[in-house]
Design a protein around this motif. Structure first.
Motif, PDB file in Angstrom:
ATOM      1  N   GLN A 154      -7.993 -38.607  23.449  1.00  0.00           N
ATOM      2  CA  GLN A 154      -7.637 -37.291  23.972  1.00  0.00           C
ATOM      3  C   GLN A 154      -8.493 -36.909  25.177  1.00  0.00           C
ATOM      4  O   GLN A 154      -8.804 -35.743  25.381  1.00  0.00           O
ATOM      5  CB  GLN A 154      -7.804 -36.226  22.863  1.00  0.00           C
ATOM      6  CG  GLN A 154      -6.931 -36.471  21.645  1.00  0.00           C
ATOM      7  CD  GLN A 154      -5.449 -36.425  21.984  1.00  0.00           C
ATOM      8  OE1 GLN A 154      -5.013 -35.609  22.808  1.00  0.00           O
ATOM      9  NE2 GLN A 154      -4.674 -37.298  21.360  1.00  0.00           N
ATOM     10  N   ASN A 155      -8.917 -37.875  25.947  1.00  0.00           N
ATOM     11  CA  ASN A 155      -9.756 -37.570  27.112  1.00  0.00           C
ATOM     12  C   ASN A 155      -9.002 -36.706  28.112  1.00  0.00           C
ATOM     13  O   ASN A 155      -7.819 -36.921  28.375  1.00  0.00           O
ATOM     14  CB  ASN A 155     -10.199 -38.863  27.810  1.00  0.00           C
ATOM     15  CG  ASN A 155     -11.113 -39.681  26.921  1.00  0.00           C
ATOM     16  OD1 ASN A 155     -11.720 -39.161  26.005  1.00  0.00           O
ATOM     17  ND2 ASN A 155     -11.191 -40.969  27.201  1.00  0.00           N
ATOM     18  N   ARG A 156      -9.703 -35.740  28.684  1.00  0.00           N
ATOM     19  CA  ARG A 156      -9.087 -34.861  29.678  1.00  0.00           C
ATOM     20  C   ARG A 156      -8.869 -35.601  31.000  1.00  0.00           C
ATOM     21  O   ARG A 156      -7.935 -35.304  31.744  1.00  0.00           O
ATOM     22  CB  ARG A 156      -9.979 -33.627  29.892  1.00  0.00           C
ATOM     23  CG  ARG A 156      -9.372 -32.598  30.831  1.00  0.00           C
ATOM     24  CD  ARG A 156     -10.322 -31.426  31.025  1.00  0.00           C
ATOM     25  NE  ARG A 156      -9.714 -30.433  31.892  1.00  0.00           N
ATOM     26  CZ  ARG A 156      -8.981 -29.415  31.449  1.00  0.00           C
ATOM     27  NH1 ARG A 156      -8.768 -29.267  30.166  1.00  0.00           N
ATOM     28  NH2 ARG A 156      -8.467 -28.535  32.298  1.00  0.00           N
ATOM     29  N   ILE A 157      -9.751 -36.546  31.291  1.00  0.00           N
ATOM     30  CA  ILE A 157      -9.698 -37.270  32.557  1.00  0.00           C
ATOM     31  C   ILE A 157      -9.241 -38.699  32.295  1.00  0.00           C
ATOM     32  O   ILE A 157      -9.832 -39.421  31.498  1.00  0.00           O
ATOM     33  CB  ILE A 157     -11.085 -37.261  33.240  1.00  0.00           C
ATOM     34  CG1 ILE A 157     -11.505 -35.822  33.545  1.00  0.00           C
ATOM     35  CG2 ILE A 157     -11.061 -38.091  34.511  1.00  0.00           C
ATOM     36  CD1 ILE A 157     -12.929 -35.698  34.039  1.00  0.00           C
ATOM     37  N   ARG A 158      -8.182 -39.103  32.952  1.00  0.00           N
ATOM     38  CA  ARG A 158      -7.618 -40.440  32.775  1.00  0.00           C
ATOM     39  C   ARG A 158      -7.467 -41.100  34.139  1.00  0.00           C
ATOM     40  O   ARG A 158      -7.112 -40.445  35.108  1.00  0.00           O
ATOM     41  CB  ARG A 158      -6.250 -40.346  32.084  1.00  0.00           C
ATOM     42  CG  ARG A 158      -5.568 -41.691  31.859  1.00  0.00           C
ATOM     43  CD  ARG A 158      -4.251 -41.521  31.115  1.00  0.00           C
ATOM     44  NE  ARG A 158      -3.556 -42.799  30.988  1.00  0.00           N
ATOM     45  CZ  ARG A 158      -2.720 -43.287  31.889  1.00  0.00           C
ATOM     46  NH1 ARG A 158      -2.438 -42.575  32.976  1.00  0.00           N
ATOM     47  NH2 ARG A 158      -2.149 -44.463  31.720  1.00  0.00           N
ATOM     48  N   GLY A 743     -20.681 -41.805  33.593  1.00  0.00           N
ATOM     49  CA  GLY A 743     -22.077 -41.380  33.586  1.00  0.00           C
ATOM     50  C   GLY A 743     -22.303 -40.019  34.205  1.00  0.00           C
ATOM     51  O   GLY A 743     -23.448 -39.580  34.339  1.00  0.00           O
ATOM     52  N   LEU A 744     -21.229 -39.339  34.601  1.00  0.00           N
ATOM     53  CA  LEU A 744     -21.331 -37.999  35.177  1.00  0.00           C
ATOM     54  C   LEU A 744     -20.938 -36.952  34.143  1.00  0.00           C
ATOM     55  O   LEU A 744     -20.002 -37.153  33.368  1.00  0.00           O
ATOM     56  CB  LEU A 744     -20.408 -37.856  36.394  1.00  0.00           C
ATOM     57  CG  LEU A 744     -20.680 -38.761  37.588  1.00  0.00           C
ATOM     58  CD1 LEU A 744     -19.610 -38.546  38.641  1.00  0.00           C
ATOM     59  CD2 LEU A 744     -22.054 -38.495  38.166  1.00  0.00           C
ATOM     60  N   GLU A 745     -21.641 -35.854  34.163  1.00  0.00           N
ATOM     61  CA  GLU A 745     -21.304 -34.727  33.305  1.00  0.00           C
ATOM     62  C   GLU A 745     -20.475 -33.744  34.125  1.00  0.00           C
ATOM     63  O   GLU A 745     -20.982 -33.138  35.073  1.00  0.00           O
ATOM     64  CB  GLU A 745     -22.578 -34.053  32.790  1.00  0.00           C
ATOM     65  CG  GLU A 745     -22.327 -32.866  31.879  1.00  0.00           C
ATOM     66  CD  GLU A 745     -23.605 -32.182  31.452  1.00  0.00           C
ATOM     67  OE1 GLU A 745     -23.538 -31.056  30.920  1.00  0.00           O
ATOM     68  OE2 GLU A 745     -24.688 -32.764  31.671  1.00  0.00           O
ATOM     69  N   VAL A 746     -19.207 -33.600  33.788  1.00  0.00           N
ATOM     70  CA  VAL A 746     -18.320 -32.679  34.499  1.00  0.00           C
ATOM     71  C   VAL A 746     -18.214 -31.399  33.689  1.00  0.00           C
ATOM     72  O   VAL A 746     -17.876 -31.424  32.504  1.00  0.00           O
ATOM     73  CB  VAL A 746     -16.916 -33.294  34.696  1.00  0.00           C
ATOM     74  CG1 VAL A 746     -16.045 -32.354  35.512  1.00  0.00           C
ATOM     75  CG2 VAL A 746     -17.021 -34.651  35.371  1.00  0.00           C
TER      76      VAL A 746
END
Length: 813
Positions: A154-158, A743-746
């Protein structure tokens, strides 16, 4: 090399997955696959496929297709529970080169791999194929030769993986076996049946134009240049070779959501870091650069823009811009944009020599309109094209200019008491000289709307006392206004003089009308282009700024008494917000309040924690407010430059985030945000390619006030009209969310109040992307939108004589 067998690698720990695949292979074996060898760790048993009409249709079509083939192939199925184990099996074979590794089926739907990202799988596969190559094991490595099955997520970013086909493991076995069959047949058709794939074994084909672009720019700038592209069929081969060569040479290649975004990135990086560039786009896309193309020419940005183009003789080519009805070359010429039309592959060397000459002329980017024959040419470019350019020596001032210099030195050394320099973009040496001269002579300094931070408020964590703020048509600072005015009237020409450095003194430079510039102000202007000398200038210097600064330094002779008076005049104008709105925590927040609080926080971080950032300011009220109110530590990029195009600063963030050595903070209005594509997808795509470049902090403030606020103020305050529909915008509120990727926190949040502690942490955390939607209201108070706002009722009373600077009143919590 003729292979005795195709190796099919199956990575799984689950018997049912392997048996399903094996049943598919049995159903289509026929005469093409005359021999099948199994090397499996799993204790499997032959299983029948599940009866299903869609699967049966796929099987029938596969068998019919294979029966018509003449190929006779052997299959070796290698099963292991990991890629490492599969590699060990392959290399431990008695003749590892006797089998070409073809299709990979990987089962990562196992709970052991929960949470694994496409980027991690890409890295594993790239490493696996690299190890096979080192071990001299022949392998067919392509995007269609590997399929990876994972569990639903269910990742928001694909995003699309680079090394494999993404598959979600279906719960229905009939669906799985049909999908496996389709993947296998696609692989066979695209690899072993495809003649093009069989005959081309030379690897990546050389490309003349890509070789020229990468070789030339590396010869001029080392690895300190940028590549940009937006793909298209005609330019795809050029881009492939260009990207490989750029990587080899150490240059960054960045992408964006539109051709326009690429021009914005080139523009910002030329202004901030003098990085030359190459931009590659496909047919007809020269129009997509918008007015930013003209801005690049005005900035004299050095680079090449490659656009695919049709032959002039072609009959109304698809997406072509040269035909019987139109000719884009006339448009480029009218805009003053240098171009070379490259139609004949036999004349590439001649065309490129002309392109180099135009590049070295320094009049802006050079557009290369290239036909398919030129784009696909594969010869080595002429190495003579990469020769370094001859260095240009600044011309010595002639006798007339020497007289002007003497007059200017008299003004600096003897008076008047108020001297104010508006400084254009400067390199480090020019800035250091400017600050030294200003400190010794008591000269007030300002930056501008088009070049915010050319003189920063802080440098190396220390306050620059001579910096008063911004002077511009919009967003001029109250300290600047109060320095130039007494009781709201401009000081006499005998008492002050304005210097416009590296400027053509356009309308954007000041809030003053042409009449006031001519009649009421004493003006010194310095520019290298005599055609840019304004009709308002009293003392015009056509020369190099660095040469001017060195001349001033050699002849500087300001008396201590005059310097003291000048410094007292600068100190007499307070550096605190005087409007009540900046202290009132109303809901929605006023821009005045938000930016006053933000500046207080930023200055605290600069002084106490050595905070350093590069600002990007879009066209709109809140971009103006940020330029006017928030202290800077270095030069930033302004969308107000040139055409003042809404959205340019937002699109420029996509590349500045990867080229800036500091944190990046962007100030974007809702009008600008709605005008251009979302930056986040392209931002993340760049991060996938350059993960180590984002160890800094990247913050975007989106300001939502529901309208085109500058126009509303013009209507309401200047014309005394009511706000109308033309100014209204619709803001859609989104739920807050956070996600880790690459590795980035969005972090995306909506802010309807000012939380200093949260923002202090958010602005400093490395490896974090902050997307803050700030809810603000519209007002007409202050922020230098027009001269009319400088005399409002909320302003503090100004004394006619210099007075001590009062401490700032505490903000309401």
């Amino acid at each position: 090399m003729d292979m005795t067998a195709i190796g099919v690698v199956v990575v799984t720990r689950r018997r049912e997955f392997f048996e399903t695949g094996f049943s598919v292979l049995n159903d289509v074996r026929g005469e093409v696959f005359q021999h099948v060898e199994i090397d499996a760790d799993i204790d499997y048993a032959p299983a029948q496929s599940v009866s299903n009409p869609v699967y049966r249709e796929a099987c029938d079509k596969a068998v019919r297709f294979l029966a018509a083939r003449r190929e006779r192939l052997a299959i070796k199925v290698i099963q292991a529970d990991s890629l490492e184990a599969a590699f060990d099996k392959i290399t431990a074979a008695p003749t590892p080169g006797g089998c070409q590794i073809g299709m990979l089926f990987i089962d990562y739907a196992d709970p052991l791999y929960d949470g694994i990202s496409p980027q991690e799988i890409d890295q594993q596969l790239a490493s696996f194929h690299a190890r096979l190559q080192e071990a001299a094991v022949p392998a067919l490595c392509s995007s269609f030769s590997t399929a990876v099955f994972t569990s639903p997520h269910q990742n928001r970013i694909r995003y699309q993986p680079m090394e494999y086909i993404e598959c979600i493991l279906p719960a229905d076995r009939a669906v799985l076996q049909t999908e496996l069959l389709c993947l296998w047949m696609d692989f066979l058709e695209l690899s072993y049946v495809n003649r093009r794939a069989k005959t081309d074994t030379r690897g990546l084909r050389r490309n003349t134009l890509a070789g020229f672009l990468t070789g030339f720019l590396s010869g001029r700038a080392g690895s300190d240049w940028l590549g940009f592209y937006f793909t298209g069929s005609l330019v795809s081969n050029l881009i492939s070779y260009f990207e490989v060569e750029a990587k080899r040479l150490g240059a960054l290649v960045l992408r964006g959501p539109s051709e326009h975004s690429l021009a914005c990135g080139a523009m910002a990086n030329w202004q901030l870091y003098k990085k030359p560039f190459a931009v590659i786009v496909t047919s007809g896309m020269i129009d997509e650069f918008r007015g930013t193309l003209a801005n690049l020419r005005e900035a004299r940005a050095k680079g090449f823009i490659v656009c695919a183009e049709n032959r002039a003789s072609q009959w109304f080519a698809f997406q072509g811009t040269i035909s019987r009805d139109e000719d884009t070359r006339a448009v480029l010429q009218a805009r003053g944009i240098a171009y070379v039309y490259m139609e004949d592959a036999g004349k590439i060397a001649e065309d490129l020599r002309r392109a180099v000459a135009l590049y070295d002329a320094g009049q802006g980017p050079v557009v290369l309109l290239a036909t398919q024959a030129v784009l696909d040419a594969g010869d080595e470019p002429d190495p003579a094209l990469f020769a370094p350019a001859l260095k240009e020596c600044p011309a010595a001032p002639d006798a007339a200019m020497q007289d002007v210099l003497q007059d200017v030195m008299r003004i600096i050394n003897q008076g008047p008491e108020r001297l104010l320099w508006q400084c254009g973009p400067m390199d480090e040496e020019e800035l250091a000289l400017t600050l030294s001269i200003a400190e010794r002579a008591g000269i007030a300094l300002t930056d501008s709307l088009t070049h915010p931070g050319s003189v920063p408020k802080y440098r190396d964590g220390k306050r620059i006392p001579n910096y008063l703020g911004t002077l511009a048509v919009y967003g001029y600072s109250p300290r600047v206004y109060n320095y130039l005015h007494t009781r709201d009237k401009l000081n006499p020409q005998s008492q002050q003089c304005l210097f416009f450095m590296k400027s053509k003194l356009g309308q954007v430079s000041t809030p003053f009308s042409e009449g006031r510039l001519k009649r009421n102000l004493s003006i010194v202007q310095l520019t290298r282009n005599a055609a840019h000398m304004s009709p308002f200038t009293d003392h015009g210097l056509v020369m190099d700024y660095r040469s001017f600064l060195r001349h001033v330094e050699r002849h500087l002779d300001v008396s201590p008494a005059l310097r003291e008076r000048r410094c007292r005049l600068m100190a007499s104008v307070p550096d605190t917000p005087s409007d009540v709105a900046s202290k009132l925590p109303a809901t929605p927040m006023s821009p005045n309040y938000f930016f006053a609080r933000l500046n207080h926080l930023v200055e605290k971080l600069i002084v106490e924690r050595a905070y350093d950032y590069t600002g990007l300011y879009d066209v709109g009220r809140c971009g103006i407010s940020a330029i006017r109110n928030v202290a800077r530590t270095r030069r930033g990029f302004s969308g107000w430059y040139g055409r003042a195009l809404m959205g340019d600063a937002l699109q420029a963030t996509l590349s500045v985030a990867y080229t800036s050595g500091t944190n990046v903070v962007a100030f974007i209005g809702d009008g600008a945000k709605g005008l251009v594509p979302d930056i986040l997808p392209s931002f993340i795509e760049n991060a996938l390619n350059y993960p180590d470049r984002m160890r800094k902090n990247f913050t975007v403030f989106y300001f939502m006030n529901g309208g085109h606020s500058v126009i509303s103020t013009y209507q309401e305050r200047i014309l005394f009209n009511r706000t109308s529909r033309q100014m209204r915008l619709v803001n859609l509120m989104s739920a807050d969310w956070e996600e880790d990727i690459c590795g980035l926190e969005v972090c995306a949040r909506t802010l309807d109040s000012f939380d200093a502690d949260m923002l202090a942490e958010a602005l400093q955390k490395p490896g974090r992307i902050n997307l803050f939607s700030v809810v603000v209201g519209h007002n007409n108070e202050g922020d230098g939108i027009s001269l009319a706002t400088a005399t409002g009722w909320q302003r503090d009373e100004m004394h006619s004589e210099p007075a001590a600077v009062a401490d700032a009143a505490p903000l309401i919590a």
